[in-house]
Design a protein around this motif. Structure first.
Motif, mmCIF file in Angstrom:
data_model
loop_
_atom_site.group_PDB
_atom_site.id
_atom_site.type_symbol
_atom_site.label_atom_id
_atom_site.label_comp_id
_atom_site.label_asym_id
_atom_site.label_seq_id
_atom_site.Cartn_x
_atom_site.Cartn_y
_atom_site.Cartn_z
ATOM 1 N N LYS A 182 18.590 18.733 -15.381
ATOM 2 C CA LYS A 182 17.804 19.843 -15.898
ATOM 3 C C LYS A 182 16.531 19.930 -15.073
ATOM 4 C CE LYS A 182 18.283 22.963 -19.109
ATOM 5 N NZ LYS A 182 18.007 22.723 -20.531
ATOM 6 N N SER A 183 16.106 21.140 -14.797
ATOM 7 C CA SER A 183 14.959 21.339 -13.910
ATOM 8 C C SER A 183 13.873 22.132 -14.610
ATOM 9 C CB SER A 183 15.430 22.058 -12.639
ATOM 10 O OG SER A 183 14.342 22.581 -11.919
ATOM 11 N N ASP A 235 16.981 25.576 -15.714
ATOM 12 C CA ASP A 235 18.439 25.495 -15.638
ATOM 13 C C ASP A 235 18.865 24.179 -15.002
ATOM 14 O OD1 ASP A 235 20.999 26.286 -16.002
ATOM 15 O OD2 ASP A 235 20.976 27.951 -14.563
ATOM 16 N N TRP A 236 20.166 23.903 -15.087
ATOM 17 C CA TRP A 236 20.725 22.730 -14.422
ATOM 18 C C TRP A 236 20.768 22.977 -12.921
ATOM 19 C CZ3 TRP A 236 22.008 18.244 -16.977
ATOM 20 C CH2 TRP A 236 22.054 18.314 -18.376
ATOM 21 N N GLU A 238 13.750 16.477 -23.536
ATOM 22 C CA GLU A 238 13.207 17.511 -22.671
ATOM 23 C C GLU A 238 11.781 17.881 -23.094
ATOM 24 O OE1 GLU A 238 14.402 21.971 -21.023
ATOM 25 O OE2 GLU A 238 15.880 20.749 -22.083
#
Length: 373
Positions: A95-96, A100-101, A126
């Motif tokens: 995850k960024s 998004d991934w 997160e």
């Protein structure tokens, strides 16, 4: 030739099932000889490569289904399989901060000019990593940060020295370089260091000498006044949580205790009003009791904000209570009101009810005897 093919595929690929068709295995030898044949090692090597190529060819729109199911296997492969580490690194997804991934290759494509590090932060959730003080200025400056929220993530990334020539940088450790080494950036760093030198020296040699390794100007903080930074080879707060929660770990482990008790560096935010006020007080008087009190409070809050556990929670709670008393204008000498003792003669209601029931029973027994006579 055998019922046990445990060595044919590594443990991290234990989910793979298939049939191997080989024309090269000799048939005119015993089973025991065939089990040790060098061709089996070649087959094992080819099987791993073939499997990784198959995974790599999965369509991107279906890849996340595979990743959600077998991501831990790939990360364990990064740790265990040094020969295929580069191939496995291309399969990783994280995850960024862009929401998004992302793969490592995509991250590198989006990196800023002159950015030499792949920034990442590890945590339990997160929310924890997005609200961490370590990512404040990075996100404000537009840098992308990878969020590692699985327990195995930090181990896996630690096993990867680099990806496509870019080194990995844990933003909770020393070594984060945001401003670069231009002349303007170097001059600003030197000016800030000179201006806050009295405060940094006072923190490391006086107020917090028993708690921190050193104090220095931070490049990563934006809205937080300070944070605790571990060394390049030290344990982050996330790693400490993982190590201490392992059920098989020994309580008296010298290696473990060394890392847990290692002093951290305190990074201060030179733009924060609390730091500026602390500098002013220290320049006026290095023995200012309020400054020392606030320095300790800032250290404790930085410890918590950086994700570490406080060693003395009782002292911290007492410190907070003293601040609350001062805010509410309550004297520190004012003690808790003594509790009044209950009179011993007054019986509780339950005991009175029990006595009444016993009297009624005795009265009924007496009447029954008189009636029988």
């Amino acid at each position: 030739i055998t019922d046990d093919f445990a060595d044919m595929m590594p443990n991290y690929l234990s989910f793979v099932r298939g049939v191997v068709d080989s024309d090269d295995l000799p048939l005119n030898v015993s089973r025991e000889t065939l089990q040790q044949h060098k061709l089996l090692k070649v087959i094992k090597k080819k099987l791993v490569r073939k499997t990784l190529d198959m995974i790599k060819k999965i369509d991107e729109d279906k890849y996340m289904e595979f990743w959600k199911e077998y991501s831990t296997n790939v990360k364990l492969g990064i740790i265990d399989d040094a020969a295929n580490r580069t191939r496995l690194a291309k399969l990783l997804r994280f995850k960024s901060s862009n929401g998004d991934w992302t793969s490592l290759a995509s991250y590198v494509e989006r990196m800023k000019d002159k950015q030499e590090q792949i920034f990442y932060i590890a945590g339990q959730s997160e929310q924890e990593v997005t609200e961490s003080p370590f990512v404040e200025r990075l996100l404000k400056k537009g840098y992308e940060v990878l969020y590692l929220t699985e327990a195995v993530d930090e181990y896996a990334i630690s096993a990867l020295p680099e990806f496509e020539g870019k080194k990995f940088q844990n933003v909770a450790k020393e070594g984060v370089d945001i401003d670069g080494d231009s002349k303007a950036a170097q001059k600003r760093k030197e000016d800030l260091k000179e201006r806050f030198e009295p405060l940094m020296k006072w923190l490391s040699e006086d107020a917090l000498k028993d708690h921190i390794l050193k104090a220095e100007i931070s490049e990563r903080l934006d809205s937080s006044p300070c944070a605790l930074i571990t060394s390049r080879f030290g344990w982050t707060a996330n790693m400490q949580r993982i190590i201490t929660s392992q059920t098989h770990s020994k309580s008296q482990d010298m290696n473990r205790d060394y890392y847990l008790n290692q002093k951290k560096a305190l990074e201060i935010n030179p733009r924060h009003p609390l730091i500026k006020e602390l500098l002013r007080r220290v320049e006026d008087s290095a023995q200012d009791p309020v400054a020392k009190d606030m320095a300790l409070m800032m250290y404790n809050t930085a410890t918590l904000r950086s994700g570490y556990m406080l060693k003395d929670t009782v002292a911290f709670a007492q410190h907070i209570e003293n601040m609350m008393r001062e805010t509410l204008n309550i004297s520190k000498e004012e003690t808790v009101e003594d509790e009044e003792d209950l009179p011993e003669d007054d019986l509780p209601d339950e005991e009175e009810d029990a006595d009444e029931e016993q009297d009624d029973a005795e009265e009924d027994a007496r009447r029954s005897e008189e009636h029988s006579v």
